[in-house]
Design an enzyme around this catalytic site. Sequence first.
Site, PDB file in Angstrom:
ATOM      1  N   ARG A  27       3.775  68.691  53.355  1.00  0.00           N
ATOM      2  CA  ARG A  27       2.353  68.989  53.141  1.00  0.00           C
ATOM      3  C   ARG A  27       1.603  67.751  52.658  1.00  0.00           C
ATOM      4  NH1 ARG A  27       0.821  73.900  49.271  1.00  0.00           N
ATOM      5  NH2 ARG A  27       1.471  72.385  47.717  1.00  0.00           N
ATOM      6  N   ARG A  63     -17.431  50.102  45.390  1.00  0.00           N
ATOM      7  CA  ARG A  63     -17.937  51.432  45.727  1.00  0.00           C
ATOM      8  C   ARG A  63     -18.752  51.423  47.025  1.00  0.00           C
ATOM      9  NH1 ARG A  63     -21.478  55.486  45.115  1.00  0.00           N
ATOM     10  NH2 ARG A  63     -20.658  57.451  44.321  1.00  0.00           N
ATOM     11  N   HIS A 102     -19.184  54.498  50.326  1.00  0.00           N
ATOM     12  CA  HIS A 102     -18.648  55.772  50.815  1.00  0.00           C
ATOM     13  C   HIS A 102     -17.661  55.577  51.973  1.00  0.00           C
ATOM     14  CE1 HIS A 102     -21.815  57.322  48.326  1.00  0.00           C
ATOM     15  NE2 HIS A 102     -21.549  58.575  48.648  1.00  0.00           N
ATOM     16  N   LYS A 141      -4.809  69.424  50.550  1.00  0.00           N
ATOM     17  CA  LYS A 141      -4.632  69.537  49.090  1.00  0.00           C
ATOM     18  C   LYS A 141      -5.304  68.341  48.422  1.00  0.00           C
ATOM     19  CE  LYS A 141      -1.156  71.031  45.759  1.00  0.00           C
ATOM     20  NZ  LYS A 141      -2.003  72.040  45.132  1.00  0.00           N
ATOM     21  N   GLU A 165      -8.279  83.054  48.380  1.00  0.00           N
ATOM     22  CA  GLU A 165      -7.115  82.727  47.545  1.00  0.00           C
ATOM     23  C   GLU A 165      -7.583  82.547  46.116  1.00  0.00           C
ATOM     24  OE1 GLU A 165      -5.432  78.863  48.508  1.00  0.00           O
ATOM     25  OE2 GLU A 165      -7.411  78.057  48.972  1.00  0.00           O
ATOM     26  N   LEU A 169      -5.269  77.212  51.208  1.00  0.00           N
ATOM     27  CA  LEU A 169      -4.201  76.214  51.238  1.00  0.00           C
ATOM     28  C   LEU A 169      -2.914  76.950  51.606  1.00  0.00           C
ATOM     29  CD1 LEU A 169      -3.405  73.219  50.444  1.00  0.00           C
ATOM     30  CD2 LEU A 169      -2.526  74.242  48.348  1.00  0.00           C
TER      31      LEU A 169
HETATM   32  N1  PMP Z   1      -4.020  77.588  46.640  1.00  0.00           N
HETATM   33  C1  PMP Z   1      -4.561  76.629  45.874  1.00  0.00           C
HETATM   34  C2  PMP Z   1      -6.037  76.397  45.930  1.00  0.00           C
HETATM   35  C3  PMP Z   1      -3.736  75.845  45.040  1.00  0.00           C
HETATM   36  O1  PMP Z   1      -4.262  74.867  44.283  1.00  0.00           O
HETATM   37  C4  PMP Z   1      -2.343  76.112  44.991  1.00  0.00           C
HETATM   38  C5  PMP Z   1      -1.445  75.342  44.063  1.00  0.00           C
HETATM   39  N2  PMP Z   1      -1.222  74.058  44.452  1.00  0.00           N
HETATM   40  C6  PMP Z   1      -1.834  77.129  45.808  1.00  0.00           C
HETATM   41  C7  PMP Z   1      -2.695  77.845  46.622  1.00  0.00           C
HETATM   42  C8  PMP Z   1      -0.369  77.442  45.835  1.00  0.00           C
HETATM   43  O2  PMP Z   1       0.360  76.427  46.462  1.00  0.00           O
HETATM   44  P1  PMP Z   1       1.888  76.148  46.140  1.00  0.00           P
HETATM   45  O3  PMP Z   1       2.604  77.440  46.327  1.00  0.00           O
HETATM   46  O4  PMP Z   1       2.289  75.116  47.106  1.00  0.00           O
HETATM   47  O5  PMP Z   1       1.943  75.684  44.710  1.00  0.00           O
END
Ligand code: PMP
Length: 287
Positions: free
Chosen positions: A52, A100, A102, A149, A182, A207
Site C-alpha cells: 500500500r 516553497r 506548489h 494514505k 469509513e 482507504l
Molecule cells: N481508514 C482510514 C481513514 C485510516 O486512517 C485507517 C488507518 N490507517 C484505516 C481506514 C484502517 O487501515 P488499516 O487497517 O490498514 O490500519
Amino acid sequence: MSRIAYVNGRYLPHANAAVSIEDRGFQFADAVYEVCEIRDGEVIDPGLHLDRLERSLRELRIRMPMSRTALLVVMRQTAKRNRVRNGGVYVQVSRGEAHRDHAFPDASVPPTVVMTAKPHDRAKAEAQAEKGIAVITVPDNRWERVDIKSVGLLPNCLAKQAAKEAGAKEAWFVDGTGLVTEGSSTNAWIVTRDGALVTRSAEFGILRGITRTVLLEVAKRLGLRVEERSFTVAEAKAAKEAFITAATTLVMPVVSIDGTAIGNGHPGETALALRRAFHGSTERVPL
Ligand code: PMP
C-alpha cells in the site's frame, strides 16, 4: 529511556529528530504514511503495508525512498530501538525538502523518510474491546483520493475531535447520499440481523484498510456470509452488531451510533470472534 526516531538515515532521540521547515510534508501535506501493528515482538502484515505504501507513493509520483527490504529493516530497527514489543511502527515519506513552490521540485530531490514506534497497552485495548466504543457520524468532507494514505488528515482530525467532544471514540464519515464511508482512522462494518457481515466496497470513498483486507479472509475462513456494499446510518443503527477495524485498534466493537444502542448495547459475538481469530491469518516477521 528516550524515544528514538529514524530520520533520513539516522536514528536519533526524539528531542534531536527533525525535518526541515521547507519539507513538503510540513508545507503541503505532500507525504504519505503507513502504520503497522507490532505484536509479541513481530511486525504484522509488513508485505501488505509495503504494497500500500508503494501504491500511495506511485499515485502521487513520489519515488520509493529505498527498497522494500530496506524499509522493513528500518521498521524493525525502529521498533527494536524503542523496545516496542506491542504497539505500532509509523512510516512517513514526503516528497522532500525544497524551496516553497506548489509544483514538484526537481526529480533529484530525495524523499524524506521518518519512522517512529509507539508501545501500546494490550490489556487496556482488550478491556476496551470487552466494553465496546461509541461512535458519532459526521459529513464526509474529504477529497476524492482517500484511497491514498496521505498525511493530509485535517478532516479526519476534526472528525476525531468532534467524537471526543461528544464522549465517543470514533466518527464515521457519511457521504452526500447518506451512506457511511469509513471512520476517521478506521474502516466501518456491521453485522445485519440475518447475520451478514457488511463493509463498504473499497473501490471508492475509503482507504483499503489492511486489517479490512485480512479480516475478509478471516471471515471466509470462519464461514461467514460477507457483503462488500455500502450501508446507511439507519441500517447501521438497526444492525445486530457494528465494529471498526484498523492496524492499531484491530476489531473494535461499536455499541452505540449517535447515541442509539446497537443490538443489545454490548459488543457483538461476531466482532469478538473476528477479533480473536484475526492473527491466525496474518503474516508475521520477527523484529
Ligand atoms: N481508514 C482510514 C481513514 C485510516 O486512517 C485507517 C488507518 N490507517 C484505516 C481506514 C484502517 O487501515 P488499516 O487497517 O490498514 O490500519
